[in-house]
Scaffold this motif. Structure first.
Motif, mmCIF file in Angstrom:
data_model
loop_
_atom_site.group_PDB
_atom_site.id
_atom_site.type_symbol
_atom_site.label_atom_id
_atom_site.label_comp_id
_atom_site.label_asym_id
_atom_site.label_seq_id
_atom_site.Cartn_x
_atom_site.Cartn_y
_atom_site.Cartn_z
ATOM 1 N N ILE A 177 0.866 -1.182 0.000
ATOM 2 C CA ILE A 177 0.000 0.000 0.000
ATOM 3 C C ILE A 177 0.898 1.226 0.000
ATOM 4 O O ILE A 177 1.813 1.332 0.827
ATOM 5 N N VAL A 178 0.668 2.154 -0.919
ATOM 6 C CA VAL A 178 1.450 3.384 -0.984
ATOM 7 C C VAL A 178 0.510 4.575 -0.903
ATOM 8 O O VAL A 178 -0.517 4.631 -1.593
ATOM 9 N N LEU A 179 0.863 5.526 -0.039
ATOM 10 C CA LEU A 179 0.122 6.774 0.064
ATOM 11 C C LEU A 179 1.070 7.918 -0.267
ATOM 12 O O LEU A 179 2.206 7.966 0.221
ATOM 13 N N THR A 180 0.603 8.849 -1.085
ATOM 14 C CA THR A 180 1.433 10.000 -1.437
ATOM 15 C C THR A 180 0.556 11.180 -1.788
ATOM 16 O O THR A 180 -0.556 11.022 -2.301
ATOM 17 N N GLY A 181 1.047 12.382 -1.527
ATOM 18 C CA GLY A 181 0.405 13.578 -2.032
ATOM 19 C C GLY A 181 0.816 13.810 -3.462
ATOM 20 O O GLY A 181 1.940 13.472 -3.854
ATOM 21 N N ASP A 182 -0.087 14.372 -4.261
ATOM 22 C CA ASP A 182 0.294 14.623 -5.655
ATOM 23 C C ASP A 182 1.408 15.656 -5.748
ATOM 24 O O ASP A 182 2.250 15.596 -6.655
ATOM 25 N N ASP A 183 1.477 16.586 -4.779
ATOM 26 C CA ASP A 183 2.531 17.600 -4.803
ATOM 27 C C ASP A 183 3.901 16.998 -4.513
ATOM 28 O O ASP A 183 4.888 17.317 -5.188
ATOM 29 N N GLU A 184 3.980 16.092 -3.526
ATOM 30 C CA GLU A 184 5.272 15.486 -3.227
ATOM 31 C C GLU A 184 5.689 14.502 -4.314
ATOM 32 O O GLU A 184 6.869 14.377 -4.637
ATOM 33 N N ALA A 185 4.716 13.806 -4.913
ATOM 34 C CA ALA A 185 5.037 12.912 -6.023
ATOM 35 C C ALA A 185 5.592 13.707 -7.201
ATOM 36 O O ALA A 185 6.541 13.275 -7.875
ATOM 37 N N LEU A 186 5.009 14.871 -7.452
ATOM 38 C CA LEU A 186 5.506 15.728 -8.518
ATOM 39 C C LEU A 186 6.942 16.165 -8.238
ATOM 40 O O LEU A 186 7.795 16.168 -9.132
ATOM 41 N N ALA A 187 7.227 16.499 -6.974
ATOM 42 C CA ALA A 187 8.568 16.960 -6.616
ATOM 43 C C ALA A 187 9.604 15.852 -6.745
ATOM 44 O O ALA A 187 10.735 16.106 -7.168
ATOM 45 N N VAL A 188 9.231 14.625 -6.400
ATOM 46 C CA VAL A 188 10.201 13.522 -6.388
ATOM 47 C C VAL A 188 10.264 12.794 -7.722
ATOM 48 O O VAL A 188 11.344 12.429 -8.197
#
Length: 313
Positions: A177-188
């Protein structure tokens, strides 16, 4: 970590009185779960100092098993300072050389994981040190049986100074299971789009992409993506809401709830934390949760959490 928040209004440099509480992504999730009917344990390291004892006392008082926490005789307990505000809360970390940064794979040797249904990790731990990265890799590489591993990306740029955050893709792709914000995913990773992220992370069965106050998208197995709008909230302070969402989502997942209920459960737990300066808020009343989980789309969209409780527009 020990957490300090202003105990009075005004610019942070003029505040003379601060409230000491507790914080940290994994411990926040652990503290939410008992109130949601899910027993939890927190495994970490604290210093042999008053802050470390306070963490053990307060996290334990939330119903969390802290029996596997290592008390480091030489390293101090990490702490951070949060400047609270509804639009965002600058955070100052003081955790270099902390007890938690000294953790490594050897921490797993004495753990009894029989019967554990979910192990929850975050991308904060591997940012702390090489040994912490090795610890997270060891957890993800270990045989799981029926145990699920949950990984919240929790990208904190300040913690990755001098380290390569691209390792987060390797770690996330090894989880269930992976949880992420779209903003942090964009940054990384260069994209916050759920379908593009699914291509980048084919390993996890469950991918949860948070879109801030807009809502959350669930991509699971071969099923079409499911979007659930967030509950409207008069925000007091936003830090900790992502951890609350993770706890609500995981608790509903363990109950075998359907996708929409799992996402709404996350939103409702996040809403309770958005209404407090602390990192962990009190759950909403059971009757409110039951009503909103069963609400149709129009009723959900019209509901707003305020000082007076839930108001229907």
């Amino acid at each position: 970590m020990a957490l300090f928040v202003p105990a009075e209004n005004g610019p942070a440099h003029q505040v003379r009185n601060w409230k000491r509480t507790i914080g940290g992504a994994e411990s926040n999730v652990a503290c939410h779960l008992p109130a949601l009917g899910v027993p939890s344990s927190w495994v970490s390291a604290v210093g042999n100092d008053p802050f470390g004892q306070a963490l053990l006392d307060e996290i334990g008082a939330a119903g969390v098993d802290v029996g596997s926490v290592y008390v480091d005789p030489t390293r101090p307990t990490g702490l951070y300072v949060k400047e609270s505000g509804a639009q965002g809360s600058p955070v100052r970390y003081y955790r270099t050389g902390s007890a938690a940064s000294g953790m490594g794979p050897e921490l797993l040797a004495d753990l009894d994981l029989d019967g554990v249904r979910v192990i929850h990790l975050s991308g904060i731990t591997p940012a702390l040190s090489d040994s912490c990265l090795a610890l997270v890799r060891a957890v993800l590489a270990a045989p799981r049986g029926e145990t699920l591993v949950s990984f919240d990306v929790n990208f904190r740029p300040a913690l990755w100074s001098g380290r390569d955050p691209h390792v987060l893709r390797e770690l996330a792709n090894a989880a269930d299971i992976v949880l992420t914000g779209d903003d942090e995913a964009l940054a990384v990773w260069g994209t916050g789009d759920p379908e593009e992220l699914r291509k980048l992370l084919p390993g996890p069965r469950t991918l949860v992409v948070k879109h801030g106050e807009r809502g959350v998208t669930l991509v699971e197995g071969d099923e079409p993506p499911v979007f659930a709008p967030a509950l409207q909230v008069d925000v007091v302070e936003p830090v900790g809401a992502g951890d609350a969402f993770a706890a609500g989502f995981l608790a509903a997942t363990l109950r075998g709830a359907d996708p929409a209920t799992r996402l709404r459960s996350g939103h409702l737990q996040a809403a309770s934390t958005l209404r407090t300066h602390d990192d962990v808020g009190e759950p909403l009343p059971a009757a409110v949760i039951t009503a909103l989980l069963a609400a149709d789309e129009q009723a959900w969209a019209s509901a707003r959490l305020t000082d007076e409780g839930v108001v229907m527009a």
